[in-house]
Design a protein around this motif. Structure first.
Motif, PDB file in Angstrom:
ATOM      1  N   GLN A 108       0.548  -1.217  -0.008  1.00 36.28           N
ATOM      2  CA  GLN A 108      -0.002   0.368  -0.057  1.00 36.28           C
ATOM      3  C   GLN A 108       0.628   1.289   0.143  1.00 36.28           C
ATOM      4  O   GLN A 108       0.468   2.139  -1.020  1.00 36.28           O
ATOM      5  N   LEU A 109       2.107   1.383   0.539  1.00 33.35           N
ATOM      6  CA  LEU A 109       2.842   2.206   1.192  1.00 33.35           C
ATOM      7  C   LEU A 109       3.977   2.332  -0.896  1.00 33.35           C
ATOM      8  O   LEU A 109       3.693   3.863  -1.008  1.00 33.35           O
ATOM      9  N   LYS A 110       3.710   1.998  -1.067  1.00 38.05           N
ATOM     10  CA  LYS A 110       4.387   1.502  -2.755  1.00 38.05           C
ATOM     11  C   LYS A 110       3.827   2.180  -2.885  1.00 38.05           C
ATOM     12  O   LYS A 110       3.802   3.130  -4.275  1.00 38.05           O
ATOM     13  N   LEU A 111       2.509   1.231  -3.835  1.00 40.58           N
ATOM     14  CA  LEU A 111       0.972   1.996  -4.505  1.00 40.58           C
ATOM     15  C   LEU A 111       0.955   3.972  -4.427  1.00 40.58           C
ATOM     16  O   LEU A 111       0.922   4.304  -4.631  1.00 40.58           O
ATOM     17  N   ILE A 130       4.669   6.413  -1.706  1.00 45.54           N
ATOM     18  CA  ILE A 130       4.987   6.670  -0.284  1.00 45.54           C
ATOM     19  C   ILE A 130       6.504   6.173   0.267  1.00 45.54           C
ATOM     20  O   ILE A 130       7.826   6.473   0.787  1.00 45.54           O
ATOM     21  N   LEU A 131       6.903   5.025  -0.081  1.00 50.45           N
ATOM     22  CA  LEU A 131       7.752   3.915  -0.056  1.00 50.45           C
ATOM     23  C   LEU A 131       8.508   3.725  -1.507  1.00 50.45           C
ATOM     24  O   LEU A 131       7.260   3.783  -2.696  1.00 50.45           O
ATOM     25  N   LYS A 132       9.716   3.304  -2.390  1.00 47.93           N
ATOM     26  CA  LYS A 132      10.063   3.703  -3.025  1.00 47.93           C
ATOM     27  C   LYS A 132       9.983   2.049  -3.910  1.00 47.93           C
ATOM     28  O   LYS A 132      10.451   1.374  -3.020  1.00 47.93           O
ATOM     29  N   LYS A 133       9.618   1.460  -4.890  1.00 48.06           N
ATOM     30  CA  LYS A 133       9.799   0.200  -5.192  1.00 48.06           C
ATOM     31  C   LYS A 133      11.314  -0.316  -4.893  1.00 48.06           C
ATOM     32  O   LYS A 133      12.228  -0.194  -5.233  1.00 48.06           O
TER      33      LYS A 133
END
Length: 176
Positions: free
Chosen positions: A167-170, A173-176
């Motif tokens: 969810q954070l990546k989507l 907020i977080l990089k892949k």
């Protein structure tokens, strides 16, 4: 290197976690019952000793022995029911749904078993307050056992963690 567990390993793992969860659930229901007995002035149940007399022909010689046998059976029974929570965990159920299945199995069994061994009247002959109190105690057991089981079950945490990270990546907020 990640190794795949075999079915017996997974079963043993679930049983071990279930036993620890059963101990925690038994501690929780014991505390719940102690608090309720203080409030309602109810005496401890003699159901464990009554069942033991029927099943094993144990006949405690005095009140202290009766209380000791009752506590030993209470703890052994509650701990053993943790194995059922472990088996529920093997199905993939987690959280409240797993606790609900475990609760239904534990409380449902007591409603059938205790009258069968003349350790309690049938639920149809109990008053609503007694049924409600018993239900709350068993819910406390199932919730505590479920919480501990899920806390011990790494796959549960990994699954939740992976969902949060995804969810954070989507959301960027977080990089892949």
């Amino acid at each position: 290197m990640k190794t795949q567990e075999n079915a017996l390993g997974q079963l043993g793992n679930a049983i071990g976690k279930g036993l620890l969860a059963g101990i925690a659930g038994t501690a929780a229901i014991t505390l719940s019952q102690m608090i309720e007995m203080k409030i309602t002035k109810r005496k401890p149940s003699e159901a464990p000793v009554k069942v033991a007399k029927e099943v094993t022909a144990i006949k405690p010689s005095n009140a202290a022995a009766k209380e000791k046998v009752s506590q030993e059976i209470h703890w052994a029974y509650g701990t053993a029911w943790g194995i059922a929570r472990g088996i529920v965990g093997l199905t993939g159920l987690r959280g409240l749904p797993a606790a609900a299945v475990h609760f239904a199995a534990v409380w449902g069994t007591s409603m059938i078993m205790l009258p069968k061994f003349k350790a309690a009247p049938p639920v149809t002959e109990e008053d609503v307050q007694t049924i409600a109190i018993d239900g709350v105690h068993h819910a406390v057991y199932a919730l505590a056992a479920g919480f501990v089981y899920d806390a011990l079950d790494n796959s549960y945490h990994e699954t939740k963690l992976h969902k949060v990270v995804k969810q954070l990546k989507l959301k960027g907020i977080l990089k892949k």
